[in-house]
Design an enzyme around this catalytic site. Structure first.
Site, mmCIF file in Angstrom:
data_model
loop_
_atom_site.group_PDB
_atom_site.id
_atom_site.type_symbol
_atom_site.label_atom_id
_atom_site.label_comp_id
_atom_site.label_asym_id
_atom_site.label_seq_id
_atom_site.Cartn_x
_atom_site.Cartn_y
_atom_site.Cartn_z
ATOM 1 N N THR A 219 -29.461 -69.411 4.914
ATOM 2 C CA THR A 219 -28.719 -69.925 3.751
ATOM 3 C C THR A 219 -27.454 -70.605 4.271
ATOM 4 O OG1 THR A 219 -29.484 -68.242 2.235
ATOM 5 C CG2 THR A 219 -27.312 -69.146 1.767
ATOM 6 N N ILE A 248 -34.539 -65.284 -8.589
ATOM 7 C CA ILE A 248 -33.276 -65.983 -8.340
ATOM 8 C C ILE A 248 -32.348 -65.030 -7.600
ATOM 9 C CG2 ILE A 248 -31.242 -67.027 -9.436
ATOM 10 C CD1 ILE A 248 -33.168 -67.936 -11.705
ATOM 11 N N GLY A 249 -31.772 -65.509 -6.508
ATOM 12 C CA GLY A 249 -30.891 -64.662 -5.694
ATOM 13 C C GLY A 249 -29.429 -64.792 -6.100
ATOM 14 N N ASP A 250 -28.563 -64.433 -5.184
ATOM 15 C CA ASP A 250 -27.126 -64.449 -5.466
ATOM 16 C C ASP A 250 -26.501 -65.831 -5.311
ATOM 17 O OD1 ASP A 250 -27.805 -64.134 -2.655
ATOM 18 O OD2 ASP A 250 -25.648 -64.095 -2.299
ATOM 19 N N THR A 270 -24.028 -64.814 2.320
ATOM 20 C CA THR A 270 -25.409 -64.927 2.772
ATOM 21 C C THR A 270 -25.928 -63.536 3.113
ATOM 22 O OG1 THR A 270 -26.885 -65.751 4.490
ATOM 23 C CG2 THR A 270 -24.581 -65.488 5.127
ATOM 24 N N HIS A 272 -28.864 -60.238 1.731
ATOM 25 C CA HIS A 272 -29.841 -59.722 0.765
ATOM 26 C C HIS A 272 -29.284 -59.903 -0.653
ATOM 27 C CE1 HIS A 272 -33.139 -56.494 0.212
ATOM 28 N NE2 HIS A 272 -33.125 -57.358 -0.771
ATOM 29 N N GLY A 273 -29.731 -60.963 -1.303
ATOM 30 C CA GLY A 273 -29.145 -61.410 -2.562
ATOM 31 C C GLY A 273 -29.047 -60.363 -3.659
HETATM 32 N N1 ASP Z 1 -28.661 -64.684 -0.207
HETATM 33 C C1 ASP Z 1 -29.887 -65.429 -0.179
HETATM 34 C C2 ASP Z 1 -30.784 -64.898 -1.266
HETATM 35 O O1 ASP Z 1 -30.901 -63.689 -1.401
HETATM 36 C C3 ASP Z 1 -30.598 -65.363 1.116
HETATM 37 C C4 ASP Z 1 -29.731 -65.414 2.352
HETATM 38 O O2 ASP Z 1 -28.554 -65.660 2.271
HETATM 39 O O3 ASP Z 1 -30.248 -65.218 3.457
HETATM 40 O O4 ASP Z 1 -31.396 -65.679 -1.938
#
Ligand code: ASP
Length: 355
Positions: A219, A248-250, A270, A272-273
């Site tokens: 990311t 949908i992530g963070d 960046t 685990h969203g």
């Molecule tokens: N944060 C991102 C998500 O969970 C992934 C990442 O940053 O590696 O979508």
């Protein structure tokens, strides 16, 4: 009756007068923040290209060189925009687009695959002066999701648009439409195939295992302090390998993966969203700066290495306060990162040992 009417008229007049005064003073405010630069004003930029299990053992010399080169290219392009007096949003978009176009990162070209073998991209941007924000989620055909997020911020009355609605909006404003396969890379397809095999055995275990952080890293995000004293933050991602379609992530969630407030700080995350959303990571860091008077270093470290780490959330952030101080903590083995501080010092790092 007549007195009441008179009073009402007077009230209306006073309101109109106040409105016009505030309009004029707003106009002056805008004028002064965009045209008269403080000769002592300083700029700073920090960016990340994802956090995860990044060690010397997983990267050969050539790959490492390629990562460092593109991080530096994006960094310097954003910095040049800041030095030219552009609004911080221009610097953020410029730097992110370079990383979106690079197959090395999990954003734009090089984005990870969903379980259904497509790419669904998320992005957001926030401006610290106006507190305006824009985000797109689950878009499949927009070449530059960060540009689309910016359009949502500047041209719509909304903060977040998803899927077809976001695409329709972006294309009306002339953004480039591409086939979903434009984002394909062999490396991410291989990652999907191996993730699928593990998920078929146990989906919960796959996503919960921090060792599988590799399946999402890449990311990208940028935070800046511009010559006008504005903090701006932006983030762009393909999300997590083998995510369910519609997940949908963070990254597009204001407060979770992206936040900017001139009174406190700018953050892009960046990792685990799901954890970043539940712990409202970006906004929490800025709240600690704003209400607890903590330095950016302390606030960012507390949230990443205590709150997130204790909950089992892997990842990192880039954070900057309104004086341009930078903090880039992560609780993973490594995080692709780079910065230029207010004195012009350039830092580029990948591994934890370079901290
Ligand atoms: N944060 C991102 C998500 O969970 C992934 C990442 O940053 O590696 O979508």
């Amino acid at each position: 009756m007549q007195v009441t009417n008179l009073l009402r008229l007077r009230t209306q007049f006073v309101c109109a007068l106040m409105l016009s005064i505030s309009f004029v003073s707003n106009a002056f405010e805008t004028e002064s923040t965009t045209s008269s630069l403080n000769p002592n004003a300083k700029v700073a930029i920090a960016l990340h290209g994802g956090a995860g299990t990044i060690s010397k053992a997983n990267l050969n010399a050539e790959q490492e060189k390629a990562y460092r080169a593109i991080l530096e290219q994006a960094l310097r392009a954003g910095y040049r925009a800041l030095q030219a007096g552009e609004d911080g949003s221009v610097a953020v978009i410029t730097a992110i687009q370079i990383m979106e176009d690079s197959p090395l990162f999990n954003a734009g070209v090089g984005a990870v695959y969903t379980y259904d073998e497509e790419h669904e991209l998320d992005a957001s941007i926030m401006h610290g002066r106006t507190k305006q924000a824009g985000a797109v989620a689950s878009v499949k055909h927009i070449k530059s999701p960060i540009a689309a997020a910016n359009l949502v911020m500047t041209e719509s009355v909304h903060v977040m648009l998803t899927g077809g609605g976001a695409e329709d909006f972006a294309f009306k404003y002339g953004l480039e439409k591409v086939d979903n396969s434009v984002f394909n890379t062999e490396r991410r397809k291989k990652a999907l195939d191996s993730a699928k095999a593990k998920i078929q055995a146990n989906e919960q275990a796959f996503f919960a295992n921090p060792e599988n952080a590799d399946y999402k890293f890449g990311t990208v995000g940028v935070v800046v302090l511009d010559l006008h004293g504005n903090l701006v933050a932006g983030t762009s991602t393909g999300g997590m390998t083998a995510k369910r379609f519609g997940r949908i992530g963070d990254s597009p969630i204001i407060g979770a993966g992206t936040y900017a407030d001139n009174d406190s700080c700018a953050v892009s995350g960046t990792g685990h969203g799901e954890y970043f959303i539940r712990f409202n990571v970006a906004a929490d860091i800025c709240a600690r700066v704003k209400y607890q008077d903590k330095t950016i270093e302390v606030a960012a470290n507390e949230v990443v290495n205590q709150v997130l780490a204790e909950a089992g959330g892997t990842g990192g952030v880039i954070a900057m306060d309104n004086q341009g101080n930078i903090s880039m903590p992560f609780n993973t083995e490594g995080m692709y990162r780079a910065s230029i501080d207010t004195s012009g010092k350039v830092t580029i790092g990948i591994y934890g040992s370079e901290k």
